[in-house]
Motif scaffolding. Structure first.
Motif, PDB file in Angstrom:
ATOM      1  N   GLY A  44       0.832  -1.370   0.177  1.00 10.32           N
ATOM      2  CA  GLY A  44      -0.049   0.052  -0.132  1.00 10.32           C
ATOM      3  C   GLY A  44       0.788   1.202   0.127  1.00 10.32           C
ATOM      4  N   THR A  90      -1.002   4.260   1.050  1.00  4.79           N
ATOM      5  CA  THR A  90      -2.006   4.105   2.164  1.00  4.79           C
ATOM      6  C   THR A  90      -1.677   5.568   2.901  1.00  4.79           C
ATOM      7  N   TYR A 120      -6.594   4.199   0.718  1.00  2.00           N
ATOM      8  CA  TYR A 120      -5.834   3.541  -0.136  1.00  2.00           C
ATOM      9  C   TYR A 120      -6.308   3.018  -1.636  1.00  2.00           C
ATOM     10  N   SER A 121      -5.405   2.589  -2.339  1.00  2.00           N
ATOM     11  CA  SER A 121      -6.000   1.755  -3.811  1.00  2.00           C
ATOM     12  C   SER A 121      -5.957   0.454  -3.553  1.00  2.00           C
ATOM     13  N   PHE A 122      -7.017  -0.105  -3.986  1.00  2.00           N
ATOM     14  CA  PHE A 122      -7.092  -1.765  -3.705  1.00  2.00           C
ATOM     15  C   PHE A 122      -7.088  -2.636  -5.017  1.00  2.00           C
ATOM     16  N   GLY A 123      -6.323  -3.450  -5.042  1.00  4.13           N
ATOM     17  CA  GLY A 123      -6.345  -4.432  -5.855  1.00  4.13           C
ATOM     18  C   GLY A 123      -5.763  -4.089  -7.346  1.00  4.13           C
ATOM     19  N   LYS A 168      -6.790  -0.543  -8.754  1.00  2.00           N
ATOM     20  CA  LYS A 168      -6.285   0.432  -7.826  1.00  2.00           C
ATOM     21  C   LYS A 168      -7.491   1.288  -7.348  1.00  2.00           C
ATOM     22  N   VAL A 188     -10.156   3.414  -2.010  1.00  2.00           N
ATOM     23  CA  VAL A 188     -10.816   3.027  -0.707  1.00  2.00           C
ATOM     24  C   VAL A 188     -10.806   3.952   0.458  1.00  2.00           C
ATOM     25  N   ASN A 211     -11.798   3.618   4.414  1.00  2.00           N
ATOM     26  CA  ASN A 211     -12.217   2.367   5.143  1.00  2.00           C
ATOM     27  C   ASN A 211     -12.188   3.123   6.768  1.00  2.00           C
ATOM     28  N   TRP A 233     -16.952  -1.441   2.697  1.00  2.00           N
ATOM     29  CA  TRP A 233     -15.637  -1.610   2.101  1.00  2.00           C
ATOM     30  C   TRP A 233     -15.725  -2.319   0.731  1.00  2.00           C
ATOM     31  N   ALA A 254     -13.987  -1.484  -2.736  1.00  2.00           N
ATOM     32  CA  ALA A 254     -12.786  -2.334  -3.128  1.00  2.00           C
ATOM     33  C   ALA A 254     -13.098  -3.300  -4.244  1.00  2.00           C
TER      34      ALA A 254
END
Length: 157
Positions: free
Chosen positions: A57, A60, A82-85, A88, A91, A93, A118, A122
Motif C-alpha cells: 500500500g 496508504t 488506499y488503492s485496492f487491487g 487500484k 477505498v 475505510n 468496504w 474495493a
C-alpha cells in the motif's frame, strides 16, 4: 514500559510513517488479531500482515483518534485511505479498533468496519451486488489469509 495511551500513539504513528517494525514490536508474542478480512491471527502473523499491507500500500494514508485508554484497553477510531487491487480502486475505510494491553504490549487487537461498505469500494460492481453476502466475505477472508501465507513463506525463504 509504555502506558496504553503511549503504546497506541507509538503504534499508529508508526503506521502513519509506514514503520512496520515498530508496529510489530508493539505486539506481545501471544497476541491475537481479528478483523473482517484477517481472522484469528497470532502476534507474529499480525506483524507480518502489517508489513505486507505497508509494502503493498504505497499510497496508504491513515488518520487516527484515541477515543479511550485505561490500564487494560484502548478504543481507537482510524481511517485508512488506499488503492485496492489490480484496478487500484480508491477505498476509504473507517475502522474502530479495540486493543487490549498487558505489560506495555498489545495482547488482543480487533478492528471492526462495515464489510459491505468496504466491498462496494474495493470490489467494484461485484462488491455492490454481492458484497453483503457471506459467500463474498468468506472468499475475501480466504484470499487475505492465502496472501498472508504466501508473504510469510517468501519472507522466510
Amino acid at each position: 514500559m509504555d502506558t496504553p495511551e503511549d503504546l497506541i500513539h507509538r503504534f499508529y504513528t508508526a503506521f502513519q510513517n509506514k514503520d512496520y517494525r515498530t508496529m510489530q514490536a508493539c505486539y506481545a508474542d501471544e497476541a491475537s488479531f481479528n478483523d473482517p478480512a484477517f481472522r484469528n491471527l497470532s502476534g507474529y502473523e499480525a506483524g507480518a500482515m502489517w508489513e505486507m499491507l505497508i509494502h503493498r500500500g504505497s499510497d496508504t494514508t491513515i488518520e487516527y483518534e484515541l477515543i479511550k485508554a485505561d490500564d487494560n484497553e484502548a478504543i481507537v477510531r482510524w481511517t485508512a485511505r488506499y488503492s485496492f487491487g489490480p484496478k487500484k480502486r480508491p477505498v476509504v475505510n473507517r475502522i474502530q479498533a479495540t486493543i487490549k494491553v498487558k505489560d506495555g504490549k498489545i495482547i488482543a487487537h480487533t478492528d471492526t468496519f462495515p464489510f459491505y461498505a468496504w466491498a462496494r469500494q474495493a470490489l467494484g460492481i461485484s462488491g455492490w451486488l454481492l458484497g453483503w453476502t457471506p459467500y463474498v466475505k468468506k472468499k475475501v477472508q480466504k484470499g487475505a489469509l492465502s496472501s498472508l501465507a504466501r508473504f510469510i513463506a517468501k519472507k522466510n525463504e
